[in-house]
Write a protein that holds these residues in place. Structure first.
Motif, PDB file in Angstrom:
ATOM      1  N   MET A   1     104.013  79.231  34.387  1.00  0.00           N
ATOM      2  CA  MET A   1     102.586  78.955  34.357  1.00  0.00           C
ATOM      3  C   MET A   1     101.808  80.257  34.225  1.00  0.00           C
ATOM      4  SD  MET A   1     100.312  76.561  36.802  1.00  0.00           S
ATOM      5  CE  MET A   1      99.321  77.629  37.803  1.00  0.00           C
ATOM      6  N   THR A   2     102.248  81.109  33.380  1.00  0.00           N
ATOM      7  CA  THR A   2     101.501  82.332  33.132  1.00  0.00           C
ATOM      8  C   THR A   2     100.257  82.024  32.304  1.00  0.00           C
ATOM      9  OG1 THR A   2     102.948  82.767  31.260  1.00  0.00           O
ATOM     10  CG2 THR A   2     103.483  83.872  33.330  1.00  0.00           C
ATOM     11  N   GLN A   3     100.239  80.849  31.696  1.00  0.00           N
ATOM     12  CA  GLN A   3      99.072  80.351  30.966  1.00  0.00           C
ATOM     13  C   GLN A   3      98.276  79.444  31.910  1.00  0.00           C
ATOM     14  OE1 GLN A   3      98.767  80.568  27.312  1.00  0.00           O
ATOM     15  NE2 GLN A   3     100.436  82.025  27.248  1.00  0.00           N
ATOM     16  N   ARG A   4      97.112  79.037  31.482  1.00  0.00           N
ATOM     17  CA  ARG A   4      96.314  78.107  32.288  1.00  0.00           C
ATOM     18  C   ARG A   4      97.065  76.789  32.456  1.00  0.00           C
ATOM     19  NH1 ARG A   4      90.735  79.395  32.725  1.00  0.00           N
ATOM     20  NH2 ARG A   4      90.261  81.234  31.521  1.00  0.00           N
ATOM     21  N   PRO A   5      96.985  76.208  33.646  1.00  0.00           N
ATOM     22  CA  PRO A   5      97.651  74.923  33.868  1.00  0.00           C
ATOM     23  C   PRO A   5      96.853  73.796  33.215  1.00  0.00           C
ATOM     24  CG  PRO A   5      96.390  75.522  35.789  1.00  0.00           C
ATOM     25  CD  PRO A   5      96.299  76.687  34.827  1.00  0.00           C
ATOM     26  N   PRO A   6      97.432  72.605  33.149  1.00  0.00           N
ATOM     27  CA  PRO A   6      96.656  71.469  32.652  1.00  0.00           C
ATOM     28  C   PRO A   6      95.513  71.156  33.609  1.00  0.00           C
ATOM     29  CG  PRO A   6      98.799  70.756  33.480  1.00  0.00           C
ATOM     30  CD  PRO A   6      98.781  72.251  33.526  1.00  0.00           C
ATOM     31  N   ALA A   7      94.554  70.380  33.164  1.00  0.00           N
ATOM     32  CA  ALA A   7      93.393  70.019  33.981  1.00  0.00           C
ATOM     33  C   ALA A   7      93.763  69.125  35.153  1.00  0.00           C
ATOM     34  CB  ALA A   7      92.336  69.336  33.115  1.00  0.00           C
ATOM     35  N   GLU A   8      94.959  68.537  35.100  1.00  0.00           N
ATOM     36  CA  GLU A   8      95.416  67.649  36.168  1.00  0.00           C
ATOM     37  C   GLU A   8      96.883  67.925  36.477  1.00  0.00           C
ATOM     38  OE1 GLU A   8      96.253  63.047  36.155  1.00  0.00           O
ATOM     39  OE2 GLU A   8      94.082  63.413  36.146  1.00  0.00           O
ATOM     40  N   LEU A   9      97.184  68.029  37.776  1.00  0.00           N
ATOM     41  CA  LEU A   9      98.558  68.180  38.248  1.00  0.00           C
ATOM     42  C   LEU A   9      98.813  67.143  39.324  1.00  0.00           C
ATOM     43  CD1 LEU A   9      98.828  72.065  38.662  1.00  0.00           C
ATOM     44  CD2 LEU A   9     100.050  70.672  36.979  1.00  0.00           C
ATOM     45  N   ASP A  10      99.875  66.401  39.189  1.00  0.00           N
ATOM     46  CA  ASP A  10     100.234  65.359  40.162  1.00  0.00           C
ATOM     47  C   ASP A  10      99.066  64.426  40.481  1.00  0.00           C
ATOM     48  OD1 ASP A  10     102.774  66.334  40.188  1.00  0.00           O
ATOM     49  OD2 ASP A  10     102.763  66.991  42.268  1.00  0.00           O
ATOM     50  N   GLY A  11      98.201  64.184  39.518  1.00  0.00           N
ATOM     51  CA  GLY A  11      97.075  63.279  39.701  1.00  0.00           C
ATOM     52  C   GLY A  11      95.841  63.909  40.320  1.00  0.00           C
ATOM     53  N   ALA A  12      95.886  65.201  40.608  1.00  0.00           N
ATOM     54  CA  ALA A  12      94.749  65.912  41.203  1.00  0.00           C
ATOM     55  C   ALA A  12      94.084  66.783  40.141  1.00  0.00           C
ATOM     56  CB  ALA A  12      95.208  66.785  42.366  1.00  0.00           C
ATOM     57  N   GLU A  13      92.760  66.918  40.246  1.00  0.00           N
ATOM     58  CA  GLU A  13      91.996  67.731  39.299  1.00  0.00           C
ATOM     59  C   GLU A  13      92.095  69.205  39.673  1.00  0.00           C
ATOM     60  OE1 GLU A  13      87.423  68.449  37.792  1.00  0.00           O
ATOM     61  OE2 GLU A  13      87.913  66.591  38.833  1.00  0.00           O
ATOM     62  N   VAL A  14      92.596  70.007  38.749  1.00  0.00           N
ATOM     63  CA  VAL A  14      92.740  71.453  38.963  1.00  0.00           C
ATOM     64  C   VAL A  14      91.410  72.126  38.641  1.00  0.00           C
ATOM     65  CG1 VAL A  14      93.947  73.542  38.218  1.00  0.00           C
ATOM     66  CG2 VAL A  14      95.189  71.362  38.378  1.00  0.00           C
ATOM     67  N   PHE A  15      90.948  73.001  39.547  1.00  0.00           N
ATOM     68  CA  PHE A  15      89.683  73.691  39.295  1.00  0.00           C
ATOM     69  C   PHE A  15      89.813  75.207  39.297  1.00  0.00           C
ATOM     70  CE2 PHE A  15      89.775  72.567  43.797  1.00  0.00           C
ATOM     71  CZ  PHE A  15      89.486  73.766  44.426  1.00  0.00           C
ATOM     72  N   SER A  16      90.972  75.718  39.694  1.00  0.00           N
ATOM     73  CA  SER A  16      91.168  77.165  39.697  1.00  0.00           C
ATOM     74  C   SER A  16      92.669  77.449  39.691  1.00  0.00           C
ATOM     75  CB  SER A  16      90.513  77.772  40.932  1.00  0.00           C
ATOM     76  OG  SER A  16      90.519  79.178  40.885  1.00  0.00           O
ATOM     77  N   PHE A  17      93.050  78.619  39.165  1.00  0.00           N
ATOM     78  CA  PHE A  17      94.460  78.983  39.161  1.00  0.00           C
ATOM     79  C   PHE A  17      94.629  80.491  39.238  1.00  0.00           C
ATOM     80  CE2 PHE A  17      93.625  80.120  34.887  1.00  0.00           C
ATOM     81  CZ  PHE A  17      94.669  80.924  34.448  1.00  0.00           C
ATOM     82  N   ALA A  18      95.840  80.903  39.625  1.00  0.00           N
ATOM     83  CA  ALA A  18      96.208  82.315  39.661  1.00  0.00           C
ATOM     84  C   ALA A  18      97.624  82.441  39.122  1.00  0.00           C
ATOM     85  CB  ALA A  18      96.146  82.854  41.090  1.00  0.00           C
ATOM     86  N   PRO A  19      97.804  83.224  38.070  1.00  0.00           N
ATOM     87  CA  PRO A  19      99.164  83.450  37.577  1.00  0.00           C
ATOM     88  C   PRO A  19      99.961  84.289  38.576  1.00  0.00           C
ATOM     89  CG  PRO A  19      97.564  84.706  36.294  1.00  0.00           C
ATOM     90  CD  PRO A  19      96.792  83.909  37.283  1.00  0.00           C
ATOM     91  N   VAL A  20     101.258  84.087  38.603  1.00  0.00           N
ATOM     92  CA  VAL A  20     102.152  84.863  39.466  1.00  0.00           C
ATOM     93  C   VAL A  20     103.181  85.534  38.563  1.00  0.00           C
ATOM     94  CG1 VAL A  20     103.877  84.775  41.302  1.00  0.00           C
ATOM     95  CG2 VAL A  20     101.828  83.340  41.451  1.00  0.00           C
ATOM     96  N   GLY A  21     103.204  86.851  38.604  1.00  0.00           N
ATOM     97  CA  GLY A  21     104.144  87.629  37.808  1.00  0.00           C
ATOM     98  C   GLY A  21     104.619  88.830  38.602  1.00  0.00           C
ATOM     99  N   ALA A  22     105.061  89.838  37.910  1.00  0.00           N
ATOM    100  CA  ALA A  22     105.606  91.032  38.560  1.00  0.00           C
ATOM    101  C   ALA A  22     104.578  91.735  39.455  1.00  0.00           C
ATOM    102  CB  ALA A  22     106.126  92.000  37.507  1.00  0.00           C
ATOM    103  N   ALA A  23     103.304  91.657  39.106  1.00  0.00           N
ATOM    104  CA  ALA A  23     102.259  92.331  39.888  1.00  0.00           C
ATOM    105  C   ALA A  23     101.899  91.581  41.167  1.00  0.00           C
ATOM    106  CB  ALA A  23     101.001  92.514  39.035  1.00  0.00           C
ATOM    107  N   GLN A  24     102.299  90.320  41.275  1.00  0.00           N
ATOM    108  CA  GLN A  24     102.000  89.508  42.452  1.00  0.00           C
ATOM    109  C   GLN A  24     103.278  89.370  43.280  1.00  0.00           C
ATOM    110  OE1 GLN A  24     101.061  88.426  39.238  1.00  0.00           O
ATOM    111  NE2 GLN A  24      99.095  89.400  39.617  1.00  0.00           N
ATOM    112  N   LYS A  25     103.467  90.292  44.179  1.00  0.00           N
ATOM    113  CA  LYS A  25     104.696  90.336  44.958  1.00  0.00           C
ATOM    114  C   LYS A  25     104.643  89.358  46.141  1.00  0.00           C
ATOM    115  CE  LYS A  25     105.667  95.127  43.832  1.00  0.00           C
ATOM    116  NZ  LYS A  25     105.888  94.836  42.476  1.00  0.00           N
ATOM    117  N   PRO A  26     105.725  88.587  46.343  1.00  0.00           N
ATOM    118  CA  PRO A  26     105.771  87.692  47.502  1.00  0.00           C
ATOM    119  C   PRO A  26     105.832  88.494  48.799  1.00  0.00           C
ATOM    120  CG  PRO A  26     107.806  87.540  46.225  1.00  0.00           C
ATOM    121  CD  PRO A  26     106.901  88.491  45.507  1.00  0.00           C
TER     122      PRO A  26
END
Length: 95
Positions: A1-26
């Motif tokens: 999901m390095t790209q924008r997610p769909p407008a709906e996930l599991d039946g819920a409306e998505v209103f914001s997102f954050a990509p997770v990659g090498a710069a976002q360390k757990p």
């Protein structure tokens, strides 16, 4: 999901997102029941189900499949949880 997610996930409306990659360390601050969680998660999405106030933090894989989630009473609480789990997150609104 390095790209924008769909407008709906599991039946819920998505209103914001954050990509997770090498710069976002757990941080290891939370344990999820998903094997290799830090390696699987490629994006986080904030969403609401129609008619609900609860904010869901969806943890998504590369194909925007939800692999885990947490429920929160506010957007701020959900973002705080996300930042507790991953360093360097920046949430972007969906149009």
């Amino acid at each position: 999901m390095t790209q924008r997610p769909p407008a709906e996930l599991d039946g819920a409306e998505v209103f914001s997102f954050a990509p997770v990659g090498a710069a976002q360390k757990p941080t290891g601050g939370t344990v999820h029941s998903v094997s290799d969680f830090p390696d699987v998660v490629r994006g986080l999405a904030l969403a609401r189900y129609s008619g609900e106030k609860t904010v869901y933090l969806f943890y998504c894989d590369e194909e925007s499949n939800v692999v885990s989630d947490t429920a929160h009473s506010s957007v701020e609480e959900a973002i705080d949880q996300a930042r507790f789990e991953f360093e360097g997150l920046e949430f972007e609104p969906l149009p």
